[in-house]
Structures are given as C-alpha cells and as structure tokens.
Scaffold this motif. Sequence first.
Motif, PDB file in Angstrom:
ATOM      1  N   LEU A   1      16.763  -2.701   1.393  1.00  0.00           N
ATOM      2  CA  LEU A   1      17.119  -1.667   0.433  1.00  0.00           C
ATOM      3  C   LEU A   1      17.861  -0.521   1.098  1.00  0.00           C
ATOM      4  CD1 LEU A   1      13.866  -1.518  -1.705  1.00  0.00           C
ATOM      5  CD2 LEU A   1      16.060  -2.540  -2.335  1.00  0.00           C
ATOM      6  N   ALA A   2      17.511  -0.202   2.313  1.00  0.00           N
ATOM      7  CA  ALA A   2      18.180   0.881   3.032  1.00  0.00           C
ATOM      8  C   ALA A   2      19.599   0.502   3.421  1.00  0.00           C
ATOM      9  CB  ALA A   2      17.382   1.241   4.272  1.00  0.00           C
ATOM     10  N   ALA A   3      19.903  -0.782   3.431  1.00  0.00           N
ATOM     11  CA  ALA A   3      21.217  -1.249   3.839  1.00  0.00           C
ATOM     12  C   ALA A   3      22.209  -1.234   2.685  1.00  0.00           C
ATOM     13  CB  ALA A   3      21.100  -2.657   4.415  1.00  0.00           C
ATOM     14  N   CYS A   4      21.859  -0.601   1.582  1.00  0.00           N
ATOM     15  CA  CYS A   4      22.699  -0.626   0.391  1.00  0.00           C
ATOM     16  C   CYS A   4      22.732   0.768  -0.230  1.00  0.00           C
ATOM     17  CB  CYS A   4      22.094  -1.640  -0.580  1.00  0.00           C
ATOM     18  SG  CYS A   4      22.921  -1.786  -2.153  1.00  0.00           S
ATOM     19  N   ALA A   5      23.931   1.279  -0.509  1.00  0.00           N
ATOM     20  CA  ALA A   5      24.069   2.588  -1.148  1.00  0.00           C
ATOM     21  C   ALA A   5      24.992   2.452  -2.355  1.00  0.00           C
ATOM     22  CB  ALA A   5      24.645   3.592  -0.163  1.00  0.00           C
ATOM     23  N   ILE A   6      24.496   2.828  -3.519  1.00  0.00           N
ATOM     24  CA  ILE A   6      25.304   2.754  -4.739  1.00  0.00           C
ATOM     25  C   ILE A   6      26.182   3.989  -4.803  1.00  0.00           C
ATOM     26  CG2 ILE A   6      25.233   2.749  -7.256  1.00  0.00           C
ATOM     27  CD1 ILE A   6      22.595   1.151  -6.983  1.00  0.00           C
ATOM     28  N   ARG A   7      27.473   3.762  -4.903  1.00  0.00           N
ATOM     29  CA  ARG A   7      28.425   4.890  -4.976  1.00  0.00           C
ATOM     30  C   ARG A   7      28.686   5.313  -6.411  1.00  0.00           C
ATOM     31  NH1 ARG A   7      33.357   4.345  -0.769  1.00  0.00           N
ATOM     32  NH2 ARG A   7      32.172   4.677   1.134  1.00  0.00           N
ATOM     33  N   GLN A   8      28.784   4.313  -7.306  1.00  0.00           N
ATOM     34  CA  GLN A   8      29.074   4.610  -8.707  1.00  0.00           C
ATOM     35  C   GLN A   8      28.587   3.443  -9.547  1.00  0.00           C
ATOM     36  OE1 GLN A   8      33.193   5.453  -9.480  1.00  0.00           O
ATOM     37  NE2 GLN A   8      32.970   5.197 -11.672  1.00  0.00           N
ATOM     38  N   GLU A   9      28.058   3.737 -10.719  1.00  0.00           N
ATOM     39  CA  GLU A   9      27.628   2.678 -11.616  1.00  0.00           C
ATOM     40  C   GLU A   9      27.770   3.117 -13.063  1.00  0.00           C
ATOM     41  OE1 GLU A   9      23.454   1.672 -11.242  1.00  0.00           O
ATOM     42  OE2 GLU A   9      22.947   3.735 -10.774  1.00  0.00           O
ATOM     43  N   ASP A  10      28.113   2.173 -13.915  1.00  0.00           N
ATOM     44  CA  ASP A  10      28.176   2.381 -15.351  1.00  0.00           C
ATOM     45  C   ASP A  10      28.083   1.003 -16.012  1.00  0.00           C
ATOM     46  OD1 ASP A  10      30.805   1.193 -15.556  1.00  0.00           O
ATOM     47  OD2 ASP A  10      31.708   3.105 -15.061  1.00  0.00           O
TER      48      ASP A  10
ATOM     49  N   ARG B   1      24.010  -7.881  -9.595  1.00  0.00           N
ATOM     50  CA  ARG B   1      23.466  -8.800 -10.607  1.00  0.00           C
ATOM     51  C   ARG B   1      22.382  -8.104 -11.422  1.00  0.00           C
ATOM     52  NH1 ARG B   1      20.119 -13.041  -8.003  1.00  0.00           N
ATOM     53  NH2 ARG B   1      18.586 -11.388  -8.248  1.00  0.00           N
ATOM     54  N   ASP B   2      21.491  -7.408 -10.738  1.00  0.00           N
ATOM     55  CA  ASP B   2      20.408  -6.703 -11.432  1.00  0.00           C
ATOM     56  C   ASP B   2      20.948  -5.582 -12.314  1.00  0.00           C
ATOM     57  OD1 ASP B   2      18.653  -8.413 -10.185  1.00  0.00           O
ATOM     58  OD2 ASP B   2      17.953  -6.927  -8.713  1.00  0.00           O
ATOM     59  N   HIS B   3      21.951  -4.869 -11.827  1.00  0.00           N
ATOM     60  CA  HIS B   3      22.550  -3.780 -12.615  1.00  0.00           C
ATOM     61  C   HIS B   3      23.189  -4.328 -13.894  1.00  0.00           C
ATOM     62  CE1 HIS B   3      24.916  -0.281 -13.725  1.00  0.00           C
ATOM     63  NE2 HIS B   3      25.985  -1.054 -13.719  1.00  0.00           N
ATOM     64  N   CYS B   4      24.003  -5.363 -13.769  1.00  0.00           N
ATOM     65  CA  CYS B   4      24.713  -5.913 -14.927  1.00  0.00           C
ATOM     66  C   CYS B   4      23.756  -6.587 -15.912  1.00  0.00           C
ATOM     67  CB  CYS B   4      25.789  -6.895 -14.472  1.00  0.00           C
ATOM     68  SG  CYS B   4      27.146  -6.101 -13.579  1.00  0.00           S
ATOM     69  N   LYS B   5      22.657  -7.119 -15.404  1.00  0.00           N
ATOM     70  CA  LYS B   5      21.668  -7.766 -16.271  1.00  0.00           C
ATOM     71  C   LYS B   5      21.091  -6.775 -17.278  1.00  0.00           C
ATOM     72  CE  LYS B   5      18.846 -10.876 -14.505  1.00  0.00           C
ATOM     73  NZ  LYS B   5      17.688 -11.488 -13.800  1.00  0.00           N
TER      74      LYS B   5
ATOM     75  N   PHE C   1      32.079  -4.533  -8.158  1.00  0.00           N
ATOM     76  CA  PHE C   1      31.723  -5.585  -9.110  1.00  0.00           C
ATOM     77  C   PHE C   1      31.999  -5.095 -10.515  1.00  0.00           C
ATOM     78  CE2 PHE C   1      29.098  -6.355  -5.435  1.00  0.00           C
ATOM     79  CZ  PHE C   1      29.044  -7.739  -5.321  1.00  0.00           C
ATOM     80  N   ASP C   2      32.576  -5.960 -11.352  1.00  0.00           N
ATOM     81  CA  ASP C   2      32.711  -5.682 -12.777  1.00  0.00           C
ATOM     82  C   ASP C   2      31.568  -6.368 -13.494  1.00  0.00           C
ATOM     83  OD1 ASP C   2      35.022  -4.210 -12.553  1.00  0.00           O
ATOM     84  OD2 ASP C   2      36.354  -5.814 -13.212  1.00  0.00           O
ATOM     85  N   CYS C   3      31.071  -5.744 -14.554  1.00  0.00           N
ATOM     86  CA  CYS C   3      30.084  -6.374 -15.414  1.00  0.00           C
ATOM     87  C   CYS C   3      30.854  -6.980 -16.592  1.00  0.00           C
ATOM     88  CB  CYS C   3      29.072  -5.359 -15.921  1.00  0.00           C
ATOM     89  SG  CYS C   3      28.014  -4.650 -14.648  1.00  0.00           S
ATOM     90  N   VAL C   4      30.828  -8.284 -16.697  1.00  0.00           N
ATOM     91  CA  VAL C   4      31.579  -8.980 -17.744  1.00  0.00           C
ATOM     92  C   VAL C   4      30.622  -9.729 -18.663  1.00  0.00           C
ATOM     93  CG1 VAL C   4      33.639  -9.201 -16.316  1.00  0.00           C
ATOM     94  CG2 VAL C   4      31.964 -11.021 -16.307  1.00  0.00           C
ATOM     95  N   ALA C   5      31.078  -9.948 -19.888  1.00  0.00           N
ATOM     96  CA  ALA C   5      30.242 -10.667 -20.859  1.00  0.00           C
ATOM     97  C   ALA C   5      29.957 -12.071 -20.361  1.00  0.00           C
ATOM     98  CB  ALA C   5      30.961 -10.715 -22.207  1.00  0.00           C
TER      99      ALA C   5
END
Length: 87
Positions: free
Chosen positions: A15-24, A45-49, A79-83
């Motif tokens: 978890l420490a090896a990952c930093a979210i810069r932007q999400e929507d 994957r978890d975010h888009c789910k 990553f893009d979240c797509v249908a």
Amino acid sequence: MRIYGLAVPSVLLLLAACAIRQEDPNGIIIEVDAHHPDVAAIAARDHCKKFDKKAVQVHASKPAPSPRMMFLESQVLVFDCVAKTKK
C-alpha cells in the motif's frame, strides 16, 4: 498466528508503494513503484468497480527516480474507467 505477523507488514509495504494523484468516475492516475505496476492495476480495478466500470490502462510513464519513495524508481500510470461490455 505467525502468518499474520508476516502478512500485515507485506500488505502495508504494498500500500505504501502506491500514491493516488487524481481520481474521478472517469479514471484514476496513480504513482507506483516501477517494479510493482500490478499494485496500480489492482487499485485502479477497485476504484472503477465502485462505478460499475472496468479499468483500462491508457498511459505509463517511463520509470524515474522517485521524490516520494526513497531509493525507488516510480512510474505514473493512467487508467480510464470504461463501461463493461455485455456478453
């Protein structure tokens, strides 16, 4: 009990090896240890789910020395979240 003693530090390191810069709802930008891009794919994957979509990687930067992750190279993944397609 011994397995939990090993599992908890391992998960914390990932978890420490990952930093979210932007999400929507349309996507996510993640900075990750360049040697573990799979951590970013799991986070995307978890975010888009959450929006009933699937994550598709659209960009990966070249690995570079990280100002945030000591002694590591980082990489920015987009990553893009797509249908989800219906089968």
